[in-house]
Scaffold this active site. Structure first.
Site, PDB file in Angstrom:
ATOM      1  N   SER A 161      10.308  -7.943  -9.553  1.00 45.76           N
ATOM      2  CA  SER A 161       9.397  -7.239 -10.455  1.00 45.76           C
ATOM      3  C   SER A 161      10.142  -6.156 -11.234  1.00 45.76           C
ATOM      4  O   SER A 161      11.093  -6.460 -11.952  1.00 45.76           O
ATOM      5  CB  SER A 161       8.247  -6.694  -9.606  1.00 45.76           C
ATOM      6  OG  SER A 161       7.157  -6.386 -10.379  1.00 45.76           O
ATOM      7  N   ASP A 241       0.537 -15.252 -10.222  1.00 46.24           N
ATOM      8  CA  ASP A 241       0.928 -13.832 -10.212  1.00 46.24           C
ATOM      9  C   ASP A 241      -0.001 -13.063 -11.158  1.00 46.24           C
ATOM     10  O   ASP A 241      -0.082 -13.394 -12.354  1.00 46.24           O
ATOM     11  CB  ASP A 241       2.391 -13.724 -10.692  1.00 46.24           C
ATOM     12  CG  ASP A 241       2.961 -12.332 -10.524  1.00 46.24           C
ATOM     13  OD1 ASP A 241       2.237 -11.354 -10.832  1.00 46.24           O
ATOM     14  OD2 ASP A 241       4.125 -12.203 -10.104  1.00 46.24           O
ATOM     15  N   HIS A 276       2.338 -12.262  -6.460  1.00 46.68           N
ATOM     16  CA  HIS A 276       3.427 -11.295  -6.683  1.00 46.68           C
ATOM     17  C   HIS A 276       3.938 -10.698  -5.368  1.00 46.68           C
ATOM     18  O   HIS A 276       4.745  -9.790  -5.368  1.00 46.68           O
ATOM     19  CB  HIS A 276       2.873 -10.162  -7.568  1.00 46.68           C
ATOM     20  CG  HIS A 276       3.922  -9.365  -8.297  1.00 46.68           C
ATOM     21  ND1 HIS A 276       4.711  -9.896  -9.290  1.00 46.68           N
ATOM     22  CD2 HIS A 276       4.316  -8.063  -8.190  1.00 46.68           C
ATOM     23  CE1 HIS A 276       5.541  -8.974  -9.760  1.00 46.68           C
ATOM     24  NE2 HIS A 276       5.325  -7.856  -9.097  1.00 46.68           N
TER      25      HIS A 276
HETATM   26  C1  LIG Z   1       4.971  -6.012 -13.375  1.00 47.40           C
HETATM   27  C2  LIG Z   1       4.997  -5.612 -11.957  1.00 47.40           C
HETATM   28  C3  LIG Z   1       5.827  -4.398 -11.688  1.00 47.40           C
HETATM   29  C4  LIG Z   1       6.063  -4.197 -10.233  1.00 47.40           C
HETATM   30  O1  LIG Z   1       7.111  -3.802  -9.794  1.00 47.40           O
HETATM   31  O2  LIG Z   1       4.930  -4.463  -9.491  1.00 47.40           O
HETATM   32  C5  LIG Z   1       4.888  -4.485  -8.119  1.00 47.40           C
HETATM   33  C6  LIG Z   1       3.659  -4.481  -7.565  1.00 47.40           C
HETATM   34  C7  LIG Z   1       3.538  -4.531  -6.174  1.00 47.40           C
HETATM   35  C8  LIG Z   1       4.677  -4.594  -5.383  1.00 47.40           C
HETATM   36  N1  LIG Z   1       4.580  -4.637  -3.978  1.00 47.40           N
HETATM   37  O3  LIG Z   1       3.464  -4.633  -3.454  1.00 47.40           O
HETATM   38  O4  LIG Z   1       5.614  -4.683  -3.287  1.00 47.40           O
HETATM   39  C9  LIG Z   1       5.915  -4.590  -5.961  1.00 47.40           C
HETATM   40  C10 LIG Z   1       6.017  -4.553  -7.332  1.00 47.40           C
END
Ligand SMILES: CCCC(=O)Oc1ccc([N+](=O)[O-])cc1
EC number: 3.1.2.12
Length: 299
Positions: A161, A241, A276
């Site tokens: 991400s 996602d 995600h």
């Molecule tokens: C576009 C998404 C950006 C990002 O880094 O989102 C995340 C959302 C949730 C998690 N997580 O729960 O680990 C990680 C990244």
């Protein structure tokens, strides 16, 4: 560097460390997994164990991927170490999002060097990840003239991400000097200049000047980086996602590489039903581990 905790996991150990960073002017936490080969007497003295750096996404600490991505099994299988850095500087003295949102500030450093106050005081995450941390780990682990671990030369980078963006950006910015031997990403933000979370972060850390944004944006960088050898970039992304359409937009990277030396060498694998989460990441870690093991000369 201070060892905070050592945890037995798989055939090696997860070492939780903290250290004072010159780049961020804060204390930073980092986890390092040393695979079973590190502890084996059989390791040829001249061969150093390569490392794979995993950059995590928004809100994460070094512990999320250490606990939920299952990299350790793969590290033991191929014989590489893992580095799990933090996602930002932290602490009362470190400015965060004025509205307290989770997409900027603490846990959301976006792996850039901030130029805008008050963030420029501490958010020097590009220098921290790509320069200071490898040197610091090298000094800590390779003491007494015995260099068993390679944090600086035979290194791969990956991330999830926001961290997938950080991996792509660091790989492409360091490409001419072969900073990293290999790059992959899980559900990365590929074109931060064009999507809301990227734009918010770049405006806050880098200011309004778009030219500053291009210097970190994978879709701009890749057009100006001439691919050499057999290099490829591997990306996985789930078609369920929730951030796919608004923030990730992998098609923009495929568009950007058209008619460049990277065309046909950036593989975006859209996988059905995955979201995600770390369920998604851990499912495809074995494929990324094999990809990096090949590029690091382990298989
Ligand atoms: C576009 C998404 C950006 C990002 O880094 O989102 C995340 C959302 C949730 C998690 N997580 O729960 O680990 C990680 C990244």
């Amino acid at each position: 560097m201070k060892v905070v905790k050592e945890v037995f996991v798989c055939g090696g150990k997860l070492i939780k460390l903290s250290h004072k960073s010159i780049s961020t002017k804060t204390s930073m936490n980092v986890n390092v997994y040393l695979p079973k080969q590190y502890y084996s007497q059989d390791l040829p003295r001249k061969e150093r164990i390569p490392t794979v750096v995993f950059l995590s996404g928004l809100t994460c600490t070094p512990d999320n991927a250490s606990e939920k991505a299952f990299w350790q099994f793969q590290a033991d299988k191929y014989g590489f170490a893992m580095v799990f850095p933090d996602t930002s500087p932290r602490g009362d003295e470190v400015a965060s999002d004025p509205e307290g949102s989770w997409d900027f500030g603490h846990g959301a450093g976006f792996y850039v060097n901030a130029t805008q106050e008050p963030y420029a005081q501490h958010y020097m995450m590009y220098d921290y990840i790509h320069k200071e941390l490898p040197q610091t780990l090298d000094s800590h682990f390779n003491k007494d003239g015995v260099a068993k671990l390679d944090f600086q030369d035979n290194v791969a980078i990956t991330g999830h991400s926001m961290g997938g963006f950080g991996a792509l950006s660091g790989y492409l910015r360091g490409y001419s000097e072969k900073r990293y031997k290999s790059c992959s990403a899980f559900a990365p933000i590929v074109n931060p200049s064009k999507v809301p979370w990227g734009q918010k972060a770049f405006k806050g850390y880098l200011g309004d000047e778009r030219a500053q944004w291009q210097a970190y944006d994978p879709c701009s960088l890749i057009k100006n980086v001439r691919r050499t050898g057999d290099d490829k970039i591997l990306i996985h992304i789930g078609d369920a996602d929730p951030f796919l359409e608004e923030h990730l937009k992998p098609e923009l990277l495929l568009e950007a590489v058209k008619s460049t030396s990277w065309q046909g060498h950036v593989q975006v694998k859209k996988v059905h039903g995955f979201d995600h989460s770390y369920y998604f990441i851990s499912t495809f870690v074995p494929e990324h581990a094999e990809f990096h093991a090949k590029n690091l000369g382990l298989i």
